[in-house]
Design a protein around this motif. Structure first.
Motif, PDB file in Angstrom:
ATOM      1  N   VAL A 210       0.832  -1.210   0.000  1.00  0.00           N
ATOM      2  CA  VAL A 210       0.000   0.000   0.000  1.00  0.00           C
ATOM      3  C   VAL A 210       0.862   1.254   0.000  1.00  0.00           C
ATOM      4  O   VAL A 210       0.587   2.224  -0.726  1.00  0.00           O
ATOM      5  CB  VAL A 210      -0.947   0.003   1.221  1.00  0.00           C
ATOM      6  N   GLY A 211       1.917   1.249   0.804  1.00  0.00           N
ATOM      7  CA  GLY A 211       2.796   2.401   0.873  1.00  0.00           C
ATOM      8  C   GLY A 211       3.478   2.694  -0.453  1.00  0.00           C
ATOM      9  O   GLY A 211       3.586   3.855  -0.862  1.00  0.00           O
ATOM     10  N   SER A 212       3.898   1.642  -1.143  1.00  0.00           N
ATOM     11  CA  SER A 212       4.550   1.827  -2.447  1.00  0.00           C
ATOM     12  C   SER A 212       3.560   2.335  -3.492  1.00  0.00           C
ATOM     13  O   SER A 212       3.912   3.168  -4.339  1.00  0.00           O
ATOM     14  CB  SER A 212       5.168   0.498  -2.907  1.00  0.00           C
ATOM     15  N   LEU A 213       2.323   1.836  -3.442  1.00  0.00           N
ATOM     16  CA  LEU A 213       1.292   2.308  -4.364  1.00  0.00           C
ATOM     17  C   LEU A 213       0.990   3.786  -4.134  1.00  0.00           C
ATOM     18  O   LEU A 213       0.891   4.575  -5.078  1.00  0.00           O
ATOM     19  CB  LEU A 213       0.021   1.470  -4.216  1.00  0.00           C
ATOM     20  N   ASP A 214       0.821   4.168  -2.863  1.00  0.00           N
ATOM     21  CA  ASP A 214       0.557   5.576  -2.533  1.00  0.00           C
ATOM     22  C   ASP A 214       1.716   6.466  -2.977  1.00  0.00           C
ATOM     23  O   ASP A 214       1.510   7.579  -3.480  1.00  0.00           O
ATOM     24  CB  ASP A 214       0.336   5.742  -1.029  1.00  0.00           C
ATOM     25  N   SER A 215       2.913   5.959  -2.792  1.00  0.00           N
ATOM     26  CA  SER A 215       4.100   6.723  -3.171  1.00  0.00           C
ATOM     27  C   SER A 215       4.173   6.926  -4.680  1.00  0.00           C
ATOM     28  O   SER A 215       4.471   8.022  -5.157  1.00  0.00           O
ATOM     29  CB  SER A 215       5.361   6.003  -2.680  1.00  0.00           C
TER      30      SER A 215
END
Length: 225
Positions: free
Chosen positions: A116-121
Motif C-alpha cells: 500500500v505504501g509503495s502504491l501511494d508513493s
C-alpha cells in the motif's frame, strides 16, 4: 521512490547501530534476543493472517504457492544467494550473514504496508505510509543486526527492488491490487511471517522461501472465486 529510499536508508542506519551494539552483547544474550524476536515476529504474522476474509483462499494460496515454489526451488536459490553474499561480504566469519539477509528481506517486504505504501508513493506522491514503515523497520534492524550481523543491512537492496518496482509500476499494477487483493495477500504474508518467526526459535526449518509464490496467488483466486 522517495519513500522507498527513506525506507532503505532507515534499514541501513538501524543496522549500523545494531552492529555497534553487537560487540558488547554476550552470546547467551544474543541467543535469547533472537528467540524473543522470533516470538515477536510470530505475533506480527498472526495479526496479519487474522485480517483475511476467506480462510480457504489463504489455504489454497499456500498449497498452490508451495507447489510453485518447490518446482522453482526458491528456498534452495535463496540459501545459495545467502551463502554467496556471506563469502563475498563476511569472508565466512559470520554464520548468520545469509540468514540475517533472508529473514530481514522477507520481514520488510512481506506485508500490507510495503504494498500500500509503495502504491501511494507511486500514484499520489504520498510517502507517509512508507515513512512510518521506515521507522518500524529501522528499529527492527537495530535488534536484528545486533543479533544476526551485517546481513540485515543488505535487505535494503531487497526493499529498493521490491518497493521501488511497485512504486514505479504503480499506475499499471494498481487496478490489480484492489483492497481485497491486498488484504488477502497480507494475510498469506502473515502466515509466511509466522514461519520466519518459527525458524528463528526452532532447529527444524520451515522452507518459507518455497512458499513465497503464495503471496501472489490471491490475485488469481479472488477473480476465480
Amino acid at each position: 521512490m522517495i519513500g522507498t529510499l527513506i525506507n532503505a536508508a532507515a534499514v541501513i542506519v538501524g543496522s549500523l547501530l545494531g552492529l555497534l551494539l553487537r560487540k558488547g552483547i554476550p552470546q547467551q544474550l544474543k541467543d535469547t534476543l533472537i528467540s524473543g524476536m522470533g516470538l515477536c515476529v510470530i505475533l506480527i504474522g498472526v495479526q496479519g493472517a487474522l485480517g483475511t476474509g476467506n480462510v480457504m483462499l489463504v489455504i489454497l494460496s499456500i498449497v498452490i504457492g508451495g507447489c510453485i515454489g518447490v518446482a522453482l526451488q526458491i528456498e534452495k536459490r535463496l540459501d545459495h544467494l545467502g551463502q554467496k553474499l556471506q563469502k563475498r561480504f563476511s569472508h565466512g566469519e559470520d554464520d548468520n550473514f545469509g540468514k540475517g539477509f533472508v529473514i530481514a528481506s522477507l520481514m520488510y517486504c512481506v506485508g500490507a504496508m510495503a504494498i500500500v505504501g509503495s502504491l501511494d508513493s507511486g500514484l499520489r506522491g504520498d510517502h507517509s505510509t512508507l515513512i512510518a514503515k521506515s521507522i518500524l523497520d529501522g528499529v527492527n534492524s537495530i535488534i536484528l543486526a545486533s543479533t544476526m550481523g551485517p546481513g540485515v543491512m543488505l535487505s535494503a537492496v531487497a526493499i529498493l527492488i521490491y518497493q521501488g518496482g511497485i512504486a514505479l509500476l504503480a499506475q499499471f499494477v494498481a487496478p490489480i491490487l484492489t483492497d481485497r487483493a491486498v488484504t488477502e495477500m497480507s494475510a498469506v504474508g502473515g502466515v509466511l511471517i509466522m514461519g520466519i518467526g518459527l525458524n528463528m526459535i526452532r532447529k527444524e526449518h520451515i522452507p518459507v522461501g518455497d512458499l513465497l509464490p503464495a503471496i501472489l496467488v490471491p490475485l488469481a483466486l479472488i477473480y476465480v472465486m
